[in-house]
Design an enzyme around this catalytic site. Structure first.
Site, short mmCIF file in Angstrom:
data_model
loop_
_atom_site.label_atom_id
_atom_site.label_comp_id
_atom_site.label_asym_id
_atom_site.label_seq_id
_atom_site.Cartn_x
_atom_site.Cartn_y
_atom_site.Cartn_z
N ASN A 120 -48.73 -41.22 4.51
CA ASN A 120 -48.45 -39.85 4.92
C ASN A 120 -47.14 -39.69 5.67
O ASN A 120 -46.68 -38.58 5.88
CB ASN A 120 -49.61 -39.31 5.77
CG ASN A 120 -50.02 -40.29 6.84
OD1 ASN A 120 -50.43 -41.41 6.55
ND2 ASN A 120 -49.89 -39.89 8.09
N GLN A 155 -52.79 -38.00 0.28
CA GLN A 155 -51.39 -37.63 -0.01
C GLN A 155 -51.03 -37.79 -1.48
O GLN A 155 -50.10 -37.13 -1.96
CB GLN A 155 -50.43 -38.50 0.82
CG GLN A 155 -50.51 -38.28 2.31
CD GLN A 155 -49.90 -36.95 2.74
OE1 GLN A 155 -49.12 -36.31 2.02
NE2 GLN A 155 -50.25 -36.52 3.94
N HIS A 160 -56.48 -29.35 1.17
CA HIS A 160 -55.35 -28.65 1.79
C HIS A 160 -54.02 -29.39 1.67
O HIS A 160 -52.98 -28.87 2.04
CB HIS A 160 -55.65 -28.30 3.26
CG HIS A 160 -55.57 -29.44 4.23
ND1 HIS A 160 -54.46 -29.68 5.00
CD2 HIS A 160 -56.46 -30.41 4.55
CE1 HIS A 160 -54.67 -30.73 5.77
NE2 HIS A 160 -55.88 -31.20 5.52
N CYS A 210 -47.82 -38.63 15.04
CA CYS A 210 -48.22 -37.28 14.70
C CYS A 210 -49.46 -36.86 15.48
O CYS A 210 -49.83 -35.70 15.51
CB CYS A 210 -48.44 -37.13 13.21
SG CYS A 210 -49.66 -38.23 12.53
C1 LIG Z 1 -54.11 -35.43 6.02
C2 LIG Z 1 -54.61 -36.82 5.85
C3 LIG Z 1 -55.91 -37.17 6.24
C4 LIG Z 1 -56.83 -36.19 6.93
O1 LIG Z 1 -57.25 -35.20 6.05
P1 LIG Z 1 -58.15 -33.97 6.59
O2 LIG Z 1 -58.55 -33.27 5.36
O3 LIG Z 1 -57.23 -33.16 7.44
O4 LIG Z 1 -59.28 -34.53 7.34
C5 LIG Z 1 -56.33 -38.45 6.01
N1 LIG Z 1 -55.53 -39.36 5.43
C6 LIG Z 1 -54.28 -39.06 5.05
C7 LIG Z 1 -53.43 -40.12 4.39
C8 LIG Z 1 -53.77 -37.79 5.25
O5 LIG Z 1 -52.53 -37.51 4.89
#
Ligand SMILES: *Cc1c(COP(=O)(O)O)cnc(C)c1O
Length: 390
Positions: free
Chosen positions: A153, A181, A203, A328
């Site tokens: 990410n 991702q 999302h 982050c």
């Molecule tokens: C955004 C993200 C998460 C968390 O996802 P949520 O739907 O916000 O719980 C977990 N792992 C990675 C690699 C992410 O980018």
């Protein structure tokens, strides 16, 4: 062009208006509970969630029955890791130091007494990728699970999933990947890659927030796991709770669009990203790019700017929404554990920016960002040189 520009697509993406449109009737007209078997309100909801299940399964080459709906990737990761750990008689887990906190923290929790799991955190090379020989050497007879993310990410690098799946399937070890991702951005195939568990979240692929899924292999061989949420027995008993029909329908539509448009959208994003990188490097020749430049998401660029203070850089960029190389988990100003892991010194990690391009990013926006960031870095440097000289 409307300011501020959004260049933080790894944090979240806007819901695509086409997705919102598909969701709307499910708040009002088709509001039934998908678990209501006795009347048409329930049947309609069930039909819609089944259709979405198929769309999501198709995106990763899975069978619809193997998709378990959750609230997002954090919950999916927790269910996969704790669920396998609880069901297995083995007590060793292999993961990687650059994983998301939603993988590292459940593993750390399993390591604490009285649970007492042994966790091996693989190191990564300077390009952010794991070494398959190191993974092979880390596997033991008592290894219950290997959890390696599909795409990082922060630096966007793509781990060698097919190679990992070959090693784990040969040893009968469950293989989980956090694909939050990667899904909808690069091709994924749970069969070709021999993946047993795969985490998704809507999302990050232009769907709504608060809905995700865990793929759980049901045959060849089945991944045995126990639930972490108990109740009405929904989702094969693995995740109780009334299904969020609007969210699921949106997730399905978002997956379908992402899959359909990937062949044109991925190269479009890669060319915008390359333009951004080339533009920054032309203006600022000492800019460095973090992570592999080949095994990488098409819409990610992570760069370090030597000779500037990261906090000042980010604070001055009020017209561009972007993330820095500071952790982050925003409260702390610690340098990112990912940049640390690939050997970026702390001061340089803090002077790093993560650019996340999106479906809605335009050439004009990219050119604005190139100009704005390179002017700002140049002026911060000359101001710094002036203070140092005086
Ligand atoms: C955004 C993200 C998460 C968390 O996802 P949520 O739907 O916000 O719980 C977990 N792992 C990675 C690699 C992410 O980018």
């Amino acid at each position: 062009m409307k300011l501020p520009l959004y260049f933080d697509a790894h944090a979240t993406t806007p819901c695509d208006p086409r997705v919102v449109e598909v969701m709307l009737p499910f708040f009002t007209d088709t509001f039934g509970n998908a678990a209501s078997r006795q009347h048409p309100f329930g049947w309609a909801a069930r039909e819609a969630t089944d259709a979405a299940r198929s769309q999501i399964a198709k995106l990763i080459g899975a069978r619809p029955k193997d998709i378990i709906f959750t609230s997002g990737a954090t919950e999916s990761n927790n269910l996969a890791i704790k669920g396998i750990a609880e069901a297995s008689k083995h007590r060793h887990i292999v993961t990687v130091e650059t994983e998301h906190r939603a993988v590292l923290d459940p593993c750390d929790w399993l390591a604490q007494p009285p649970r007492g799991f042994e966790i091996t955190r693989l190191r990564v090379r300077e390009d952010g990728l794991i070494d398959l020989d190191q993974l092979k050497a880390a596997l033991r007879d008592d290894t219950a699970l290997v959890s390696v993310m599909a795409a990082n990410n922060e630096i966007g690098v793509l781990q060698p999933l097919a190679g990992i799946g070959q090693l784990t399937s040969a040893r009968g070890i469950a293989f989980h990947t956090d694909a939050a991702q990667a899904a909808g951005k690069v091709p994924l195939d749970v069969e070709a890659m021999r993946i047993d568990l795969l985490s998704l979240t809507a999302h990050k692929l232009y769907g709504p927030k608060g809905i995700g899924a865990l793929y759980v292999r049901r045959r060849g061989p089945a991944a045995a796991l126990v639930p972490i949420i108990h109740g009405g027995g929904h989702e094969r008993g693995l995740r109780s709770g009334t299904l969020t029909t609007p969210g699921i329908v949106g997730f399905g539509a978002a997956s379908e669009i992402a899959q359909r448009e990937m062949p044109t959208e991925a190269p479009r994003l890669a060319s915008l990203r390359d333009r951004l990188q080339a533009g920054l490097q032309a203006a600022l020749p000492d800019v460095t790019v973090n992570g592999s430049q080949t095994a990488r998401l098409p819409h990610n660029l992570n760069t370090s700017f030597p000779g500037v203070d990261g906090a000042t850089l980010l604070m001055s960029l009020t017209d561009i929404a972007i993330s820095s190389g500071a952790a982050c988990s925003s409260a702390s100003a610690e340098p990112s554990h990912v940049l640390r892991a690939i050997g970026v010194p702390d001061n340089l990690a803090k002077a790093s920016l993560r650019f996340g391009l999106s479906r809605f990013t335009t050439v004009e926006e990219v050119d604005y960002v190139i100009g704005r960031v390179s002017d700002l870095v140049t002026s911060l440097r000359s101001r710094r040189a002036a203070t140092m000289g005086s």
